[in-house]
Scaffold this motif. Structure first.
Motif, short mmCIF file in Angstrom:
data_model
loop_
_atom_site.label_atom_id
_atom_site.label_comp_id
_atom_site.label_asym_id
_atom_site.label_seq_id
_atom_site.Cartn_x
_atom_site.Cartn_y
_atom_site.Cartn_z
N ASN A 33 0.86 -1.20 0.00
CA ASN A 33 0.00 0.00 0.00
C ASN A 33 0.89 1.24 0.00
OD1 ASN A 33 -2.96 -0.69 0.30
ND2 ASN A 33 -2.03 -2.02 1.85
N LYS A 66 -2.98 -2.26 7.70
CA LYS A 66 -3.74 -2.64 6.49
C LYS A 66 -2.92 -3.62 5.63
CE LYS A 66 -5.50 -0.07 2.40
NZ LYS A 66 -6.66 -0.80 1.99
N GLU A 70 -3.86 -7.46 4.65
CA GLU A 70 -4.06 -7.87 3.26
C GLU A 70 -3.09 -8.96 2.80
OE1 GLU A 70 -5.84 -3.56 1.81
OE2 GLU A 70 -3.94 -4.25 0.98
#
Ligand code: KG4
Ligand code: ZN
Length: 342
Positions: A33, A66, A70
């Motif tokens: 990300n 996050k 993921e």
């Protein structure tokens, strides 16, 4: 082996989890990300260090959580924590490296303080088999260097810019033409739309000198003079001529480097790396040169050329694989950190 990487040396906060299976050559990105701060800096015409630090510190924790989620792996499955330790803006380097150090301490795993330039180069090996030694042209916002990479941590500098880095020159020329930071992609777009029949000619500094150095500030000054003159200028033409002039300089010096060092070091691969390596015109021209010179040409995909955390995790994996046990928690962020000194 699984490594979490953090990149925060400039205006991108990026976190990635990368895996490399034993005896496999290639790596696999489990998750990544990236949050770009470009919009926040645009109104100031460039990256504001204080603002960059604040943005990194505000979003890093969220991005790490996050990205781990993921990746579908658990925190305790991660073998090491890597972060850019330099070169770059001190505030961002401290935020990213302190986060990785903290995770390493809590999880009792190694911390790897990664050299950002080394990561730009090594990531080319994540999806292509390339053996050492190889020749490399690194072109980013802060650096323009021709190097021989003798090993994952052994780089010999053959030549570099004496003034502006190539990405910086792209950014400054775009600014002269009234375009926001970062200017590289804008110049490329303008140049690609130019229909041909150029009338202007910009200089090609140092092109006839035998050394492997570059100089881009004179080209930028010539663009300034054009813009400030009373003549009507065609932005498409200026962009096309600028792109062509810097590419000719790159080609001449890369050709010199290939001819000089191919026999001596048994070089057979040429890696193009760094943010400017995402420029399609430059990629194509250097690819053609390599075909003529019988060198294997490798350039990472565009998202791996610009700043990203995958390259930081991958550099960590390469270090671990070579028996590196990681860096001390006391290791300091290094705003200046030459590749030859790692
Ligand atoms: O490697 P990078 O993402 O950050 C640094 O480590 O510096 O490089 C950023 C630089 C910027 O100067 C940007 O304008 C330039 O790379 N750049 C490009 C292109 N995309 C990014 N320059 C020319 N053409 C492009 N397509
Ligand atoms: Zn970079």
């Amino acid at each position: 082996m699984i490594v979490l990487g953090i990149e925060s040396s400039c205006d991108e906060t990026s976190v990635a989890v990368v895996e490399k299976k034993k005896k496999r050559v290639f790596g696999r990105v489990l998750s990544e990300n990236t949050l770009s701060q470009i919009k926040k800096h645009q109104k100031f015409g460039g990256v504001v260090p204080e603002l960059a630090s604040r943005e990194h510190s505000m979003c890093l924790d969220f991005l790490v959580r996050k990205t781990i989620k993921e990746s579908k792996i658990k925190l305790d499955q991660i073998n090491a924590f890597s972060a850019t330790l330099g070169p770059g803006l001190l505030g961002g380097l401290l935020i990213g490296s302190n986060y990785a150090k903290t995770l390493a301490l809590i999880m009792k795993k190694p911390f790897l303080g990664i050299n950002h330039l080394q990561a730009h180069i090594l990531v080319a090996r994540m999806r292509t088999k390339i053996s050492y030694p190889f020749l490399c042209l690194l072109v980013s916002g802060g650096h323009t260097q021709i190097l021989i990479s003798k090993n994952y941590n052994n780089f010999q500098l053959l030549g570099e810019t004496l003034d502006d880095a190539l990405g910086e020159a792209f950014d400054k020329v775009a600014k002269l033409l009234d375009y926001d930071y970062p200017g590289g992609p804008k110049i490329e777009k303008l140049a690609s739309k130019f229909k041909g029949g150029k009338k202007i000619k910009l200089p090609r500094p140092l092109i006839n000198q035998k050394n492997l150095n570059f100089s881009f500030s004179g080209i930028k000054t010539s663009v300034r003079q054009l813009v400030e003159s009373s003549k009507v200028i065609d932005k498409y033409e200026v962009a096309a001529e600028f792109q062509e002039s810097v590419t000719e300089c790159l080609l001449k010096k890369c050709e010199g480097a290939i001819d000089h060092f191919k026999k001596k070091y048994g070089l057979s691969s040429f890696i193009l790396a760094g943010g400017v390596a995402s420029n399609k015109y430059i990629r194509e021209k250097i690819k053609s040169l390599c075909q003529v010179k019988n060198m294997k040409f490798i350039v990472p995909e565009q998202e791996l050329c610009v700043d990203n955390a995958t390259m930081i995790a991958w550099a960590g994996l390469e270090r671990l694989e070579n028996g590196d046990i990681g860096d001390s928690i006391e290791s300091q962020a290094k705003p200046r950190w030459e590749l030859e000194k790692i």
